[in-house]
Design a protein around this motif. Structure first.
Motif, mmCIF file in Angstrom:
data_model
loop_
_atom_site.group_PDB
_atom_site.id
_atom_site.type_symbol
_atom_site.label_atom_id
_atom_site.label_comp_id
_atom_site.label_asym_id
_atom_site.label_seq_id
_atom_site.Cartn_x
_atom_site.Cartn_y
_atom_site.Cartn_z
ATOM 1 N N UNK A 97 11.590 10.199 2.969
ATOM 2 C CA UNK A 97 12.402 11.053 1.914
ATOM 3 C C UNK A 97 13.339 9.705 1.330
ATOM 4 N N UNK A 98 13.772 8.660 1.836
ATOM 5 C CA UNK A 98 14.651 7.773 1.428
ATOM 6 C C UNK A 98 13.649 6.884 0.561
ATOM 7 N N UNK A 99 12.752 6.431 0.721
ATOM 8 C CA UNK A 99 12.032 5.515 0.111
ATOM 9 C C UNK A 99 11.119 6.056 -1.038
ATOM 10 N N UNK A 100 10.955 7.170 -1.162
ATOM 11 C CA UNK A 100 10.500 7.914 -2.458
ATOM 12 C C UNK A 100 11.616 8.551 -3.350
ATOM 13 N N UNK A 101 12.952 8.396 -2.821
ATOM 14 C CA UNK A 101 13.776 9.372 -3.503
ATOM 15 C C UNK A 101 13.914 9.110 -4.991
ATOM 16 N N UNK A 102 14.050 7.896 -5.418
ATOM 17 C CA UNK A 102 14.015 7.573 -6.677
ATOM 18 C C UNK A 102 13.021 8.143 -7.345
ATOM 19 N N UNK A 103 11.612 7.764 -6.907
ATOM 20 C CA UNK A 103 10.530 8.489 -7.560
ATOM 21 C C UNK A 103 10.617 9.917 -7.935
#
Length: 416
Positions: A193-199
């Protein structure tokens, strides 16, 4: 930096509640969105059967093909796709948005090689599921509600997950595998969730303009700030000067080809005696290369043209994010959206599994927050701003506050 433990618990509570409400829908959106990315791959073979024809010596005029299309189309065609290839059927377009239909005419013998209705295709059904749950306007509002809460869930999730003391490989980059299944699935959820949050925030920004409440408000904002399409983009206010005879479609297409455009090029037909021809192109690989050019239907005179630089900043941003949402900006964009949709599914599923492993029978296990906790003015300001930007989220917050007040009032009455 010291973490505010009570604020952490309060945000965790709302992160949890929003997840319980929307994660089943998010699973559906990730699956249908992933499938819809392959729309062109799936439909290309079928359309190819309609599009490609055997080359003969003589061709019918475009004017004759237009008349054939008009007699065989359920709705009157409003435009033609201009192609320079000799082995392609002539494509005529009817309808708008989800109700677009394509009719293909063999330019050598006038036969109808095929009709394609986007709304009735399997991918059209996937789009309906993704955008409205097959429930029309109310389904679209449910999806907007889900999108609004997903936005909030991402923001709260980032705060909850963010390390206070130091970063560690395990738990922040790689799931911990030696601390039990619940921790393992919790880490998959949090890390993904964190590492794709911006996307995901970018994808949400591209999806919300399609919604009813946010989308209509965004259009009003564009109108008020004059940051949408120019008023004359679609030819509004432009008129042809009627003479004895209008140009034939063939003559107009020859004029149109003097203005070469990249991508899919279409010529919209005049509406009425004072109507105009409008030449435009769709080219997602470079939105700046898109233009629209208007012509007098009698003389072929160029009346007005607009390039993408004439479009307001909010509309340009909106169209970029909407194209990004659909993976239309190129192979890089397609791969990013496909990977993000897959990881969103994994993130959502792992959250559900982690919750079920923690949950005790008969209990919801909602995180407990001290009853006298006040999150602070800044948090309420953020909630108010989000409520204005995302009206369905704001309405939902008001309902939650109202229910909470009523529950507190009942509790006080019982103690009297």
């Amino acid at each position: 930096m010291k973490r505010n433990l009570k604020l952490h618990q309060w945000l965790m509570k709302w992160h949890f509640i929003s997840g319980i409400i929307i994660l089943p829908f998010v699973l559906m959106l990730s699956v249908t969105g992933f499938i819809y990315l392959f729309k062109n791959t799936y439909e290309s073979p079928q359309i190819s059967d309609f599009r490609y024809v055997d080359v003969k010596n003589e061709r019918l005029t475009f004017q004759e093909q237009w008349e054939i299309a008009g007699r065989n189309s359920d709705a009157k065609p409003h435009s033609i796709i201009i192609s320079g290839k000799t082995d392609e059927a002539t494509e005529f377009i009817s309808g708008k948005f989800a109700n677009v239909s394509h009719l293909f005419v063999n330019p050598y013998n006038g036969a109808i090689t095929g009709k394609f209705f986007e709304n009735d295709s399997p991918m059209g059904q996937i789009r309906k599921m993704h955008g409205s749950l097959f429930l029309g306007v109310w389904g679209g509002r449910i999806i907007e509600f889900v999108g609004s809460w997903l936005f909030v869930m991402l923001l709260t999730g980032i705060y909850i997950w963010w390390p206070v003391r130091k970063w560690s490989v395990f738990g922040f980059f790689i799931p911990r595998i030696k601390q039990g299944r619940r921790t393992f699935f919790r880490d998959i959820h949090a890390i993904t969730g964190f590492w794709i949050s911006i996307l995901l925030l970018m994808i949400l920004a591209g999806g919300l303009p399609w919604t009813e409440v946010f989308g209509n408000n965004f259009k009003r904002l564009q109108k008020v700030t004059n940051t949408g399409y120019p008023a004359t983009w679609d030819g509004q206010g432009l008129k042809s000067l009627p003479t004895e005879n209008s140009l034939s479609l063939d003559e107009m297409i020859l004029i149109a080809k003097e203005h070469p455009l990249p991508g899919t090029v279409s010529l919209a037909f005049p509406k009425g005696k004072e109507g105009i021809y409008s030449l435009s192109n769709t080219y997602y690989k470079d939105l700046n290369a898109q233009k629209i050019i208007h012509f007098d239907q009698y003389s072929g005179k160029l009346l007005l043209q607009h390039s993408w630089s004439d479009v307001g900043v909010l509309m340009r941003g909106r169209m970029w994010f909407m194209a990004f949402h659909q993976g239309q900006l190129g192979t890089w964009n397609f791969l990013i959206i496909a990977c993000t949709a897959f990881l969103l599914f994994i993130m959502s599923l792992s959250a559900i599994i982690s919750y079920l492993l923690r949950k005790r029978k008969g209990k919801l296990e909602i995180p407990i927050v001290p009853s006298n906790f006040f999150p602070g003015k800044i948090i309420f300001l953020v909630i108010a701003i989000l409520g204005l930007i995302l009206p369905l989220f704001g309405l939902n917050i008001l309902l939650i506050v109202l229910v909470s007040r009523l529950s507190m009032s009942k509790s006080l009455l019982k103690t009297i």
